[in-house]
Design an enzyme around this catalytic site. Structure first.
Site, PDB file in Angstrom:
ATOM      1  N   SER A   1       3.926  -1.916  10.129  1.00  0.00           N
ATOM      2  CA  SER A   1       4.851  -2.171  10.525  1.00  0.00           C
ATOM      3  C   SER A   1       5.586  -2.886  10.215  1.00  0.00           C
ATOM      4  O   SER A   1       6.675  -3.477  11.116  1.00  0.00           O
ATOM      5  CB  SER A   1       5.002  -1.874  12.344  1.00  0.00           C
TER       6      SER A   1
ATOM      7  N   ASN B   1       0.395  -1.037  -0.057  1.00  0.00           N
ATOM      8  CA  ASN B   1      -0.532  -0.153  -0.311  1.00  0.00           C
ATOM      9  C   ASN B   1       0.713   1.374   0.172  1.00  0.00           C
ATOM     10  O   ASN B   1       1.547   1.877   1.174  1.00  0.00           O
ATOM     11  CB  ASN B   1      -1.146  -0.137   0.953  1.00  0.00           C
TER      12      ASN B   1
ATOM     13  N   GLU C   1      -5.115  -5.364  10.559  1.00  0.00           N
ATOM     14  CA  GLU C   1      -3.648  -4.021  10.353  1.00  0.00           C
ATOM     15  C   GLU C   1      -4.544  -3.575  12.628  1.00  0.00           C
ATOM     16  O   GLU C   1      -5.601  -2.884  11.499  1.00  0.00           O
ATOM     17  CB  GLU C   1      -4.381  -3.638   9.844  1.00  0.00           C
TER      18      GLU C   1
ATOM     19  N   HIS D   1      -9.393   1.281   5.362  1.00  0.00           N
ATOM     20  CA  HIS D   1      -8.042   0.913   5.619  1.00  0.00           C
ATOM     21  C   HIS D   1      -7.997   2.127   6.700  1.00  0.00           C
ATOM     22  O   HIS D   1      -9.086   2.796   7.049  1.00  0.00           O
ATOM     23  CB  HIS D   1      -7.019   1.317   4.813  1.00  0.00           C
TER      24      HIS D   1
ATOM     25  N   GLU E   1      -6.369   4.332   8.500  1.00  0.00           N
ATOM     26  CA  GLU E   1      -6.585   6.177   7.329  1.00  0.00           C
ATOM     27  C   GLU E   1      -7.751   5.930   7.721  1.00  0.00           C
ATOM     28  O   GLU E   1      -8.973   7.662   7.109  1.00  0.00           O
ATOM     29  CB  GLU E   1      -5.256   5.942   6.849  1.00  0.00           C
TER      30      GLU E   1
ATOM     31  N   GLY F   1       2.372   2.454  10.654  1.00  0.00           N
ATOM     32  CA  GLY F   1       2.972   3.536  10.643  1.00  0.00           C
ATOM     33  C   GLY F   1       3.521   3.931  11.722  1.00  0.00           C
ATOM     34  O   GLY F   1       4.692   4.860  12.140  1.00  0.00           O
TER      35      GLY F   1
ATOM     36  N   LYS G   1      -0.134   4.480  -0.605  1.00  0.00           N
ATOM     37  CA  LYS G   1      -0.247   5.522   0.467  1.00  0.00           C
ATOM     38  C   LYS G   1      -0.361   6.954  -0.822  1.00  0.00           C
ATOM     39  O   LYS G   1       0.121   6.327  -2.036  1.00  0.00           O
ATOM     40  CB  LYS G   1       0.018   5.222   1.563  1.00  0.00           C
TER      41      LYS G   1
HETATM   42  C1  PEP Z   1      -0.898  -0.124   5.746  1.00  0.00           C
HETATM   43  O1  PEP Z   1      -0.947   0.868   5.743  1.00  0.00           O
HETATM   44  O2  PEP Z   1      -1.551  -0.909   5.507  1.00  0.00           O
HETATM   45  C2  PEP Z   1       0.768  -0.488   6.404  1.00  0.00           C
HETATM   46  C3  PEP Z   1       0.825  -1.826   7.418  1.00  0.00           C
HETATM   47  O3  PEP Z   1       1.288   0.526   6.923  1.00  0.00           O
HETATM   48  P1  PEP Z   1       2.750   0.197   7.965  1.00  0.00           P
HETATM   49  O4  PEP Z   1       3.381  -1.175   7.212  1.00  0.00           O
HETATM   50  O5  PEP Z   1       3.653   1.434   7.206  1.00  0.00           O
HETATM   51  O6  PEP Z   1       2.931  -0.195   8.785  1.00  0.00           O
END
Ligand code: PEP
Length: 250
Positions: A209, A5, A163, A91, A93, A169, A7
């Site tokens: 992460s 992703n 997630e 997601h 976000e 992040g 983003k």
């Molecule tokens: C994501 O945004 O789906 C995600 C898992 O981000 P990150 O790997 O940066 O934590």
């Protein structure tokens, strides 16, 4: 499945360049699906680069209507014309910054299925919810409402991404035990809702992460079928993740 992703990162030309790097580096990884999800405005250029490779295209969002007065939104048919095969929905976000509800996400998941797009349906608890012992409650609500009205045949086509919001992040990854426990819970819930065979057929990704340093311990867990990756998908570390998957899958 390994899904990146991107983003709101990379301009169309940067996205095209990096997609080209990935096409070369990931050629030959055929034992699992690899998706990248660039920003909408880069999809067409990335499509040209990945079209005859093993990398598939995903979008980061979509709306559930076909066309009309929905300023700023993108319809599934528009994505399909660009050879997009999957779409990230719900997601954290989108839920947090853009106020997306379980009900809205459910409409999007249904529409994606109706249009033949694979929904990568994201769920996950916040840190506060985890600390209050509400993790399973939150996951159950998100799953039941997000998959409301979706039948067993269709649910097999949904990819669920667990997630935990506190891990996205932040550099704070869930431990393999924490992730496995949540994935097992999701699979058992799917089993109650749809039966064991369906639950076993659903792909459940971990996201939050993920890096080459922590991925091995996560991916060897029985209910973790891959990863949805943010930060580490913007760099060559995405290739390292693919190598780890290939090593484990054999
Ligand atoms: C994501 O945004 O789906 C995600 C898992 O981000 P990150 O790997 O940066 O934590």
């Amino acid at each position: 499945m390994l899904a990146g992703n991107w983003k709101m990162n990379k301009t169309p030309s940067e996205a095209q360049l990096f997609a080209n790097t990935l096409v070369n580096a990931l050629a030959g990884f055929n034992s699992f699906d690899i998706y990248i999800a660039p920003v909408f405005v880069a999809l067409d250029r990335v499509r040209e680069v990945v079209s005859s490779s093993n990398i598939k295209l995903a979008a980061q969002n979509m709306y559930y209507e076909d066309s009309g007065a929905f300023t700023g939104e993108v319809a599934p048919k528009m994505l399909k014309e660009l050879k997009v095969e999957a779409v990230i929905l719900g997601h954290s976000e989108r839920r947090k910054i853009f106020g997306e509800s379980d009900e809205l996400i459910n409409k999007k998941v249904k529409k994606a299925l109706a249009e033949g797009l694979t929904p990568i349906f994201c769920i996950g608890e916040t840190l506060e919810e985890r600390q209050k012992g509400l993790t399973f409650c939150v996951l159950e609500k998100q799953i039941r409402e997000g998959l409301n009205g979706i039948n067993a045949e269709d649910v097999k086509k949904v990819v669920i991404a667990y997630e935990p919001v506190w891990a996205i992040g932040t550099g704070v990854v869930a431990t393999p035990q924490q992730a496995q426990e949540a994935h097992e819970f999701v699979r058992e819930l799917l089993s109650k809702m749809y039966g064991i065979d369906i639950a076993e057929a659903v792909t459940i990704l971990y996201g939050g992460s993920v890096t080459p340093e922590n991925f091995f311990g996560l991916f060897i867990k029985p209910d973790i079928d891959g990863a949805l990756v943010g930060g580490a998908s913007l760099k060559e570390s995405f290739v390292e993740l693919a190598k780890i998957m290939a090593k484990i899958i054999g």
